[in-house]
Design a protein around this motif. Sequence first.
Motif, mmCIF file in Angstrom:
data_model
loop_
_atom_site.group_PDB
_atom_site.id
_atom_site.type_symbol
_atom_site.label_atom_id
_atom_site.label_comp_id
_atom_site.label_asym_id
_atom_site.label_seq_id
_atom_site.Cartn_x
_atom_site.Cartn_y
_atom_site.Cartn_z
ATOM 1 N N VAL A 165 0.946 -1.238 -0.011
ATOM 2 C CA VAL A 165 0.142 0.058 0.050
ATOM 3 C C VAL A 165 0.743 1.232 -0.126
ATOM 4 N N THR A 166 0.407 2.356 -0.664
ATOM 5 C CA THR A 166 1.137 3.438 -0.577
ATOM 6 C C THR A 166 0.233 4.738 -0.231
ATOM 7 N N PRO A 167 0.795 6.007 0.028
ATOM 8 C CA PRO A 167 -0.006 7.097 0.608
ATOM 9 C C PRO A 167 -1.261 7.234 -0.645
ATOM 10 N N GLY A 168 -0.814 6.842 -2.000
ATOM 11 C CA GLY A 168 -1.799 7.474 -2.966
ATOM 12 C C GLY A 168 -2.914 6.272 -2.891
ATOM 13 N N ASP A 169 -2.624 5.273 -2.506
ATOM 14 C CA ASP A 169 -3.720 4.041 -2.333
ATOM 15 C C ASP A 169 -4.585 4.374 -1.009
ATOM 16 N N ASP A 170 -3.816 4.637 0.119
ATOM 17 C CA ASP A 170 -4.860 4.821 1.496
ATOM 18 C C ASP A 170 -3.888 5.847 2.080
ATOM 19 N N GLU A 171 -4.295 7.177 2.010
ATOM 20 C CA GLU A 171 -3.478 8.222 2.701
ATOM 21 C C GLU A 171 -3.711 7.867 4.194
ATOM 22 N N LYS A 172 -4.861 7.278 4.652
ATOM 23 C CA LYS A 172 -5.053 7.090 6.205
ATOM 24 C C LYS A 172 -3.986 6.054 6.960
ATOM 25 N N VAL A 173 -3.255 5.314 6.032
ATOM 26 C CA VAL A 173 -2.243 4.410 6.485
ATOM 27 C C VAL A 173 -1.080 5.181 7.191
ATOM 28 N N PHE A 174 -0.788 6.354 6.433
ATOM 29 C CA PHE A 174 0.472 7.194 6.536
ATOM 30 C C PHE A 174 0.029 8.433 7.105
ATOM 31 N N GLY A 175 0.991 8.887 7.711
ATOM 32 C CA GLY A 175 1.010 10.217 8.220
ATOM 33 C C GLY A 175 2.298 10.795 8.625
ATOM 34 N N SER A 176 2.682 11.872 7.911
ATOM 35 C CA SER A 176 3.972 12.705 7.869
ATOM 36 C C SER A 176 5.221 11.776 7.520
ATOM 37 N N ASP A 177 5.046 11.200 6.556
ATOM 38 C CA ASP A 177 5.978 10.071 6.210
ATOM 39 C C ASP A 177 6.372 8.911 6.779
ATOM 40 N N HIS A 178 5.369 8.587 7.725
ATOM 41 C CA HIS A 178 5.526 7.623 8.631
ATOM 42 C C HIS A 178 3.982 6.765 8.785
ATOM 43 N N THR A 179 4.414 5.352 9.158
ATOM 44 C CA THR A 179 3.175 4.429 9.278
ATOM 45 C C THR A 179 3.559 3.725 10.611
ATOM 46 N N SER A 180 2.427 2.505 10.736
ATOM 47 C CA SER A 180 2.610 2.093 12.009
ATOM 48 C C SER A 180 2.133 0.575 11.791
ATOM 49 N N THR A 181 2.542 -0.636 12.500
ATOM 50 C CA THR A 181 1.914 -1.840 12.193
ATOM 51 C C THR A 181 0.698 -1.768 12.208
ATOM 52 N N ALA A 182 -0.155 -1.287 13.155
ATOM 53 C CA ALA A 182 -1.320 -1.361 13.425
ATOM 54 C C ALA A 182 -2.057 -0.909 11.912
ATOM 55 N N ALA A 183 -1.678 0.275 11.512
ATOM 56 C CA ALA A 183 -2.212 0.646 10.179
ATOM 57 C C ALA A 183 -1.986 -0.284 9.312
ATOM 58 N N LEU A 184 -0.831 -0.815 8.969
ATOM 59 C CA LEU A 184 -0.450 -1.807 7.839
ATOM 60 C C LEU A 184 -1.184 -3.044 8.147
ATOM 61 N N TRP A 185 -1.457 -3.680 9.323
ATOM 62 C CA TRP A 185 -2.316 -4.815 9.438
ATOM 63 C C TRP A 185 -3.705 -4.842 9.084
ATOM 64 N N LYS A 186 -4.142 -3.495 9.305
ATOM 65 C CA LYS A 186 -5.664 -3.185 9.145
ATOM 66 C C LYS A 186 -5.713 -3.031 7.675
ATOM 67 N N ALA A 187 -4.638 -2.626 6.791
ATOM 68 C CA ALA A 187 -4.762 -2.439 5.401
ATOM 69 C C ALA A 187 -4.434 -3.683 4.567
ATOM 70 N N ALA A 188 -3.909 -4.575 5.212
ATOM 71 C CA ALA A 188 -3.501 -5.943 4.590
ATOM 72 C C ALA A 188 -4.516 -6.864 4.331
ATOM 73 N N PRO A 189 -4.696 -7.683 3.437
ATOM 74 C CA PRO A 189 -5.718 -8.369 2.606
ATOM 75 C C PRO A 189 -5.749 -9.627 3.864
ATOM 76 N N LYS A 190 -6.902 -10.208 4.050
ATOM 77 C CA LYS A 190 -6.901 -11.313 4.995
ATOM 78 C C LYS A 190 -6.201 -12.523 4.314
ATOM 79 N N GLY A 191 -5.970 -13.314 5.122
ATOM 80 C CA GLY A 191 -5.454 -14.797 4.498
ATOM 81 C C GLY A 191 -4.020 -14.722 4.332
ATOM 82 N N GLY A 192 -3.066 -13.578 4.921
ATOM 83 C CA GLY A 192 -1.571 -13.773 4.580
ATOM 84 C C GLY A 192 -0.962 -14.797 5.358
ATOM 85 N N GLN A 193 0.005 -15.155 4.987
ATOM 86 C CA GLN A 193 0.751 -16.421 5.599
ATOM 87 C C GLN A 193 2.004 -15.905 6.418
#
Length: 332
Positions: A159-187
């Motif tokens: 995911v990029t800021p262009g895909d979902d700006e809520k995942v990022f803030g001021s050039d940073h992100t978090s594991t919580a935001a990334l896991w929320k954005a990730a598709p289900k079923g990842g191994q």
Amino acid sequence: MNRRQMLRAALAPALVVGFGTACSEPQPPGRTDIVDPGAPASATPSATPSLPSAPLTGLPVSAAPVAGRQALAVPIRVTRSTTPAGLGSADLVYAEFAESDTLHLTAVFQSRDAAKIGPVTEIRPVDIRSLGVLRPFIGYDGGPPNFRNQFEASGLAGVTPGDDEKVFGSDHTSTAALWKAAPKGGQPPTQVLDYGTAGTPLAGRDLVPARELTVAVAGGPPMVWRYDAQKSVWVSKVGTATVTATSVMVLTMEYRTIDIRHPSYRSLPSAKVFGEGAAVAVSGPSGAKGRWRKPGQDLLCNVMDLGGELLHPLPGNAWVLYVPTSAKVTIR
């Protein structure tokens, strides 16, 4: 049993062990067992279930479901004045010596959370080639068209800021935001290092005491790692931040220059991650020389001693440094 051990067990000769049936002696006639009614009958205590180990550290996880979740990865650009965030929670960090005396880091998270990770930077070939075998979900800040095309062709998800700006803030992100954005079923990722147990040496030969590891690359100051015996970790400086690692793997390889023409012209050094070459590793108070080999994107990078046996670093987080063949690497 980790995946490497399962593979070795499948290839080993079968061993059959017989177990006898336990028999109790007959009670003498007229004997009666008496239990004091004021005290409860003792019950056999049940064993406390042990937590599984994280695939990228070999350490027990905080809760059983953590071991089975998908990894996350974030490319981070670090200059001398950068204060990178989140590296202390990464299970694994790959480092490429990039242009203009900077580092391009690929931080991988699986067993621990990080409230702030960054500064997030563009995707590069080194990220794709390092992460293919781990299949993580990646948070990145775009990149040149050719790099984005390579990423899409790799089958990796991100995911990029262009895909979902809520995942990022001021050039940073978090594991919580990334896991929320990730598709289900990842191994969960495969184990990349063959962790040793208590008393297992790092290498089967050519083992040396180690208290300092220096990597000198042309065009910038040396990266120096020093062993903290009290905390059993290796300590270094990345940008303005102090970082620690249980193990540091230094893989020597060729670098090539990539010319980027869009959106503007620039030249980038790029590590050739596939192939084989010399390696130097430290873990705990020990160091060893060896060899590394990674045949392709979806195959593990094996780090071996000079006798061809896998190295056995201590369980914990690790840094893997991709250094050019011109670099000088010393242990003392």
